[in-house]
Enzyme design. Structure first.
Site, PDB file in Angstrom:
ATOM      1  N   GLN A   1       7.300  52.178  -0.221  1.00  0.00           N
ATOM      2  CA  GLN A   1       7.572  53.246  -1.189  1.00  0.00           C
ATOM      3  C   GLN A   1       8.149  52.477  -2.363  1.00  0.00           C
ATOM      4  OE1 GLN A   1       8.353  55.247  -3.782  1.00  0.00           O
ATOM      5  NE2 GLN A   1      10.482  55.111  -3.095  1.00  0.00           N
ATOM      6  N   SER A   2       7.329  52.215  -3.381  1.00  0.00           N
ATOM      7  CA  SER A   2       7.679  51.179  -4.364  1.00  0.00           C
ATOM      8  C   SER A   2       8.254  51.731  -5.661  1.00  0.00           C
ATOM      9  CB  SER A   2       6.433  50.344  -4.678  1.00  0.00           C
ATOM     10  OG  SER A   2       5.523  51.100  -5.445  1.00  0.00           O
TER      11      SER A   2
ATOM     12  N   SER B   1      11.250  41.510  -4.595  1.00  0.00           N
ATOM     13  CA  SER B   1      11.179  42.103  -5.940  1.00  0.00           C
ATOM     14  C   SER B   1      12.316  41.650  -6.834  1.00  0.00           C
ATOM     15  CB  SER B   1      11.244  43.624  -5.802  1.00  0.00           C
ATOM     16  OG  SER B   1      11.479  44.227  -7.046  1.00  0.00           O
TER      17      SER B   1
ATOM     18  N   GLU C   1      13.750  43.527  -8.623  1.00  0.00           N
ATOM     19  CA  GLU C   1      14.699  44.644  -8.555  1.00  0.00           C
ATOM     20  C   GLU C   1      15.926  44.253  -7.727  1.00  0.00           C
ATOM     21  OE1 GLU C   1      15.657  48.578  -9.705  1.00  0.00           O
ATOM     22  OE2 GLU C   1      14.116  47.206 -10.400  1.00  0.00           O
TER      23      GLU C   1
ATOM     24  N   TYR D   1      15.881  51.422  -3.237  1.00  0.00           N
ATOM     25  CA  TYR D   1      14.717  50.537  -3.138  1.00  0.00           C
ATOM     26  C   TYR D   1      15.157  49.073  -3.206  1.00  0.00           C
ATOM     27  CZ  TYR D   1      10.602  47.944  -4.828  1.00  0.00           C
ATOM     28  OH  TYR D   1       9.605  47.007  -5.009  1.00  0.00           O
TER      29      TYR D   1
ATOM     30  N   LYS E   1      14.863  46.178  -0.327  1.00  0.00           N
ATOM     31  CA  LYS E   1      14.128  44.922  -0.564  1.00  0.00           C
ATOM     32  C   LYS E   1      15.010  43.700  -0.244  1.00  0.00           C
ATOM     33  CE  LYS E   1       9.868  45.841  -1.939  1.00  0.00           C
ATOM     34  NZ  LYS E   1       8.691  45.385  -1.186  1.00  0.00           N
TER      35      LYS E   1
HETATM   36  P1  NAP Z   1       1.940  50.379  -4.946  1.00  0.00           P
HETATM   37  O1  NAP Z   1       0.786  50.413  -5.885  1.00  0.00           O
HETATM   38  O2  NAP Z   1       2.926  51.478  -4.976  1.00  0.00           O
HETATM   39  O3  NAP Z   1       1.319  50.282  -3.463  1.00  0.00           O
HETATM   40  C1  NAP Z   1       2.113  50.470  -2.328  1.00  0.00           C
HETATM   41  C2  NAP Z   1       1.220  50.454  -1.106  1.00  0.00           C
HETATM   42  O4  NAP Z   1       2.019  50.668   0.049  1.00  0.00           O
HETATM   43  C3  NAP Z   1       0.144  51.557  -1.094  1.00  0.00           C
HETATM   44  O5  NAP Z   1      -1.024  51.033  -0.520  1.00  0.00           O
HETATM   45  C4  NAP Z   1       0.762  52.599  -0.182  1.00  0.00           C
HETATM   46  O6  NAP Z   1      -0.178  53.453   0.438  1.00  0.00           O
HETATM   47  C5  NAP Z   1       1.424  51.686   0.845  1.00  0.00           C
HETATM   48  N1  NAP Z   1       2.432  52.349   1.652  1.00  0.00           N
HETATM   49  C6  NAP Z   1       3.461  53.114   1.247  1.00  0.00           C
HETATM   50  N2  NAP Z   1       4.185  53.530   2.306  1.00  0.00           N
HETATM   51  C7  NAP Z   1       3.578  53.020   3.410  1.00  0.00           C
HETATM   52  C8  NAP Z   1       3.823  53.119   4.787  1.00  0.00           C
HETATM   53  N3  NAP Z   1       4.862  53.814   5.275  1.00  0.00           N
HETATM   54  N4  NAP Z   1       2.990  52.466   5.647  1.00  0.00           N
HETATM   55  C9  NAP Z   1       1.944  51.756   5.171  1.00  0.00           C
HETATM   56  N5  NAP Z   1       1.659  51.626   3.869  1.00  0.00           N
HETATM   57  C10 NAP Z   1       2.471  52.257   2.999  1.00  0.00           C
HETATM   58  O7  NAP Z   1       2.756  49.020  -5.090  1.00  0.00           O
HETATM   59  P2  NAP Z   1       2.297  47.635  -5.757  1.00  0.00           P
HETATM   60  O8  NAP Z   1       2.648  47.663  -7.200  1.00  0.00           O
HETATM   61  O9  NAP Z   1       0.939  47.315  -5.337  1.00  0.00           O
HETATM   62  O10 NAP Z   1       3.339  46.630  -5.084  1.00  0.00           O
HETATM   63  C11 NAP Z   1       3.028  45.954  -3.867  1.00  0.00           C
HETATM   64  C12 NAP Z   1       4.314  45.486  -3.208  1.00  0.00           C
HETATM   65  O11 NAP Z   1       5.001  44.611  -4.087  1.00  0.00           O
HETATM   66  C13 NAP Z   1       5.292  46.593  -2.870  1.00  0.00           C
HETATM   67  O12 NAP Z   1       5.978  46.214  -1.701  1.00  0.00           O
HETATM   68  C14 NAP Z   1       6.258  46.587  -4.031  1.00  0.00           C
HETATM   69  O13 NAP Z   1       7.511  47.114  -3.641  1.00  0.00           O
HETATM   70  C15 NAP Z   1       6.311  45.116  -4.342  1.00  0.00           C
HETATM   71  N6  NAP Z   1       6.612  44.742  -5.729  1.00  0.00           N
HETATM   72  C16 NAP Z   1       5.880  45.293  -6.751  1.00  0.00           C
HETATM   73  C17 NAP Z   1       6.137  44.877  -8.046  1.00  0.00           C
HETATM   74  C18 NAP Z   1       5.351  45.436  -9.207  1.00  0.00           C
HETATM   75  O14 NAP Z   1       5.806  45.279 -10.355  1.00  0.00           O
HETATM   76  N7  NAP Z   1       4.169  46.020  -8.974  1.00  0.00           N
HETATM   77  C19 NAP Z   1       7.126  43.919  -8.297  1.00  0.00           C
HETATM   78  C20 NAP Z   1       7.825  43.378  -7.213  1.00  0.00           C
HETATM   79  C21 NAP Z   1       7.548  43.787  -5.933  1.00  0.00           C
HETATM   80  P3  NAP Z   1      -0.745  54.772  -0.324  1.00  0.00           P
HETATM   81  O15 NAP Z   1      -1.830  54.270  -1.232  1.00  0.00           O
HETATM   82  O16 NAP Z   1      -1.250  55.606   0.801  1.00  0.00           O
HETATM   83  O17 NAP Z   1       0.402  55.380  -1.061  1.00  0.00           O
HETATM   84  O1  G4F Z   2       7.904  51.183 -14.522  1.00  0.00           O
HETATM   85  P1  G4F Z   2       9.174  51.381 -13.800  1.00  0.00           P
HETATM   86  O2  G4F Z   2       9.302  52.607 -12.964  1.00  0.00           O
HETATM   87  O3  G4F Z   2       9.422  50.060 -12.961  1.00  0.00           O
HETATM   88  P2  G4F Z   2      10.732  49.440 -12.280  1.00  0.00           P
HETATM   89  O4  G4F Z   2      11.764  50.477 -12.027  1.00  0.00           O
HETATM   90  O5  G4F Z   2      11.146  48.259 -13.082  1.00  0.00           O
HETATM   91  O6  G4F Z   2      10.167  48.992 -10.863  1.00  0.00           O
HETATM   92  C1  G4F Z   2       8.920  48.311 -10.754  1.00  0.00           C
HETATM   93  O7  G4F Z   2       9.151  46.922 -10.837  1.00  0.00           O
HETATM   94  C2  G4F Z   2       9.937  46.373  -9.762  1.00  0.00           C
HETATM   95  C3  G4F Z   2      10.077  44.879 -10.040  1.00  0.00           C
HETATM   96  O8  G4F Z   2      11.195  44.660 -10.862  1.00  0.00           O
HETATM   97  C4  G4F Z   2       9.218  46.639  -8.467  1.00  0.00           C
HETATM   98  F1  G4F Z   2       9.884  46.071  -7.419  1.00  0.00           F
HETATM   99  C5  G4F Z   2       9.067  48.131  -8.260  1.00  0.00           C
HETATM  100  O9  G4F Z   2       8.331  48.364  -7.055  1.00  0.00           O
HETATM  101  C6  G4F Z   2       8.272  48.714  -9.434  1.00  0.00           C
HETATM  102  O10 G4F Z   2       6.976  48.205  -9.370  1.00  0.00           O
HETATM  103  O11 G4F Z   2      10.377  51.427 -14.840  1.00  0.00           O
HETATM  104  C7  G4F Z   2      10.602  50.363 -15.750  1.00  0.00           C
HETATM  105  C8  G4F Z   2      11.720  50.757 -16.715  1.00  0.00           C
HETATM  106  C9  G4F Z   2      12.973  51.298 -16.019  1.00  0.00           C
HETATM  107  O12 G4F Z   2      14.102  50.742 -16.620  1.00  0.00           O
HETATM  108  C10 G4F Z   2      12.941  52.786 -16.281  1.00  0.00           C
HETATM  109  O13 G4F Z   2      14.231  53.397 -16.366  1.00  0.00           O
HETATM  110  O14 G4F Z   2      11.225  51.831 -17.517  1.00  0.00           O
HETATM  111  C11 G4F Z   2      12.245  52.808 -17.622  1.00  0.00           C
HETATM  112  N1  G4F Z   2      11.611  54.101 -17.924  1.00  0.00           N
HETATM  113  C12 G4F Z   2      11.806  54.812 -19.059  1.00  0.00           C
HETATM  114  N2  G4F Z   2      11.140  55.965 -19.010  1.00  0.00           N
HETATM  115  C13 G4F Z   2      10.776  54.797 -17.124  1.00  0.00           C
HETATM  116  C14 G4F Z   2      10.470  55.978 -17.804  1.00  0.00           C
HETATM  117  N3  G4F Z   2      10.260  54.515 -15.903  1.00  0.00           N
HETATM  118  C15 G4F Z   2       9.414  55.424 -15.363  1.00  0.00           C
HETATM  119  N4  G4F Z   2       8.850  55.145 -14.156  1.00  0.00           N
HETATM  120  N5  G4F Z   2       9.111  56.612 -15.983  1.00  0.00           N
HETATM  121  C16 G4F Z   2       9.629  56.937 -17.210  1.00  0.00           C
HETATM  122  O15 G4F Z   2       9.348  58.004 -17.751  1.00  0.00           O
END
Ligand code: NAP
Ligand code: G4F
Length: 362
Positions: free
Chosen positions: A89-90, A135, A137, A159, A163
């Site tokens: 749940q990201s 992450s 985060e 979250y 992590k």
């Molecule tokens: P995402 O698009 O939100 O994808 C999350 C995936 O996890 C989806 O396939 C989702 O399935 C699956 N999932 C959620 N709950 C689950 C459960 N209980 N059992 C099995 N699968 C589950 O995230 P992402 O951006 O690809 O990120 C991939 C990973 O990297 C995550 O762990 C995230 O926390 C981490 N991360 C992301 C970022 C970033 O900036 N993108 C940065 C640092 C770390 P559904 O499609 O069914 O929802």
């Molecule tokens: O796009 P965000 O929701 O990403 P956030 O919170 O940085 O988290 C993402 O990056 C993490 C890595 O650092 C991952 F681990 C995590 O799974 C995810 O992929 O928000 C980015 C920034 C925040 O500061 C938020 O407060 O944008 C600001 N923001 C401003 N308005 C908003 C909004 N964020 C969202 N989602 N929606 C808004 O309307």
């Protein structure tokens, strides 16, 4: 011999790019998908529709990270060489609403995978390499700028806390059970496949829809937050590289540059000659109980040890996402015209109301 990979979170942004990469390298790829009442495999559609790939080199299995038997069964059945644990749940904001579930998927979910690997290695003597999606985060209220592998963690959300737990579990299983387990501490990474409630995609979707007259305003929260945004396609290469090393380790993956949400808006709207100030409004419901004000990564270790560097700068990333979403908004516009033609009274469901806030949550 063909390598076998198992991916949790295969239907997510990173999962889909990792599938592209691993298939291009000749892997057999297995992924866990959740049963859902609506389709959740859109990001994999290009492979699912390819009869040369689907159920030949790419296999999808129903399961859930919170269910230990899912993971154990798949490991014993397919004997993967590598496991990429991307499921989570990201969404940080949503983790304040569902902290227990977030802890279960992010924290206990990772423990389930590590335990299954430990048990498999003990009973079969075979090794599995493990990637943990850590992450930036975890740095939360940052203790130094820029952040590197040795920077202390100070998570600011359920979250982030989950992590940190999963990160240290991975380190602990590596040290205790001789598991080849590596953590990628990835900073924010985005793409046209990014979920639409993350801020970058929310912005780039809005640019096209506002241009087409399908949306009037974009409601956001904190515009002053600073992030180090990279391209997801570049970042999955780093995940793979980590598992090709002789020795497991932890790496920061970032671009080394950060901009604010406000600047991201300015650049994305400017791409289509619009001034974001005319369209962006603040809605406090998008504020978080505790915010991460800034994130900036130092990827020196990854560069030196893995030979990894980001290939996509922030302007290219914004243009890629904005242009992709501009095309999508043209499709939205055609659907809108079509719906109105079919039902001129406007009583269609879902209603197309220009004043309606487009994205409802997060
Ligand atoms: P995402 O698009 O939100 O994808 C999350 C995936 O996890 C989806 O396939 C989702 O399935 C699956 N999932 C959620 N709950 C689950 C459960 N209980 N059992 C099995 N699968 C589950 O995230 P992402 O951006 O690809 O990120 C991939 C990973 O990297 C995550 O762990 C995230 O926390 C981490 N991360 C992301 C970022 C970033 O900036 N993108 C940065 C640092 C770390 P559904 O499609 O069914 O929802
Ligand atoms: O796009 P965000 O929701 O990403 P956030 O919170 O940085 O988290 C993402 O990056 C993490 C890595 O650092 C991952 F681990 C995590 O799974 C995810 O992929 O928000 C980015 C920034 C925040 O500061 C938020 O407060 O944008 C600001 N923001 C401003 N308005 C908003 C909004 N964020 C969202 N989602 N929606 C808004 O309307």
């Amino acid at each position: 011999m063909k390598k076998i990979a198992l991916i949790t979170g295969i239907s997510g942004q990173d999962g889909s790019y990792l599938v592209d990469l691993l298939l291009s390298k000749g892997y057999e790829v297995h992924g866990i998908i959740r049963r859902s009442s609506s389709f959740n495999t859109q990001r994999l559609e290009h492979h699912i529709q390819n009869p040369e790939v689907y159920n030949k080199t790419l296999f999808l299995h129903y399961g859930d990270l919170t269910d230990y038997t899912t993971v154990e069964k798949l490991i014993y059945r397919y004997n993967p060489d590598e496991i990429y644990n991307l499921g989570a749940q990201s969404h940080v904001r949503v983790s304040f609403d569902i902290p227990v579930y977030t802890g279960e998927t992010v924290g206990i979910g990772s423990l389930n995978v590590l335990e299954a690997i430990k048990n498999y290695q003990t009973t079969t003597g075979k090794k599995i390499r493990y990637y943990q999606a850590s992450s930036s985060e975890m740095f939360g209220k940052v203790q130094e700028v820029p952040q590197k592998e040795t920077t202390p963690f100070y998570p600011r959300s359920p979250y982030g806390c989950a992590k940190v737990y999963a990160h240290y579990l991975t380190v602990n299983y590596r040290e205790s059970y001789d598991i080849h387990a590596s953590c990628g501490i990835l900073f924010n990474h985005e793409s046209p496949r990014r979920g639409e409630t993350f801020v970058t995609r929310k912005i780039t979707r809005a640019v096209g829809r506002i241009y087409q007259g399908l949306q009037k305003k974009l409601y956001l929260g904190n515009l002053d937050a600073l992030r180090d945004w990279g391209f997801a396609g570049d970042y999955v290469e780093a995940m793979w590289m980590m598992l090709q090393q002789d020795t497991p380790d932890d790496y920061v993956i970032a671009t080394g540059k950060m901009i604010s949400v406000r600047e991201f808006c300015q650049k994305a709207f400017a791409r289509y000659n619009m001034n974001y100030e005319h369209y962006v409004e603040i809605d406090e419901k998008y504020y978080r109980p505790a915010e991460v004000d800034q994130l900036l990564g130092d990827y020196t270790k990854a560069k030196q040890k893995l030979g990894w560097e980001p290939k996509t700068d922030i302007d290219s990333l914004i243009n890629m996402m904005t242009d992709y979403d501009f095309e999508l908004s043209k499709r939205d516009y055609m659907i809108h015209i079509h719906d109105n033609a079919l039902n001129p009274t406007g009583s269609s469901f879902p209603p197309h109301d220009k004043n309606k806030k487009f994205i409802l949550e997060s």
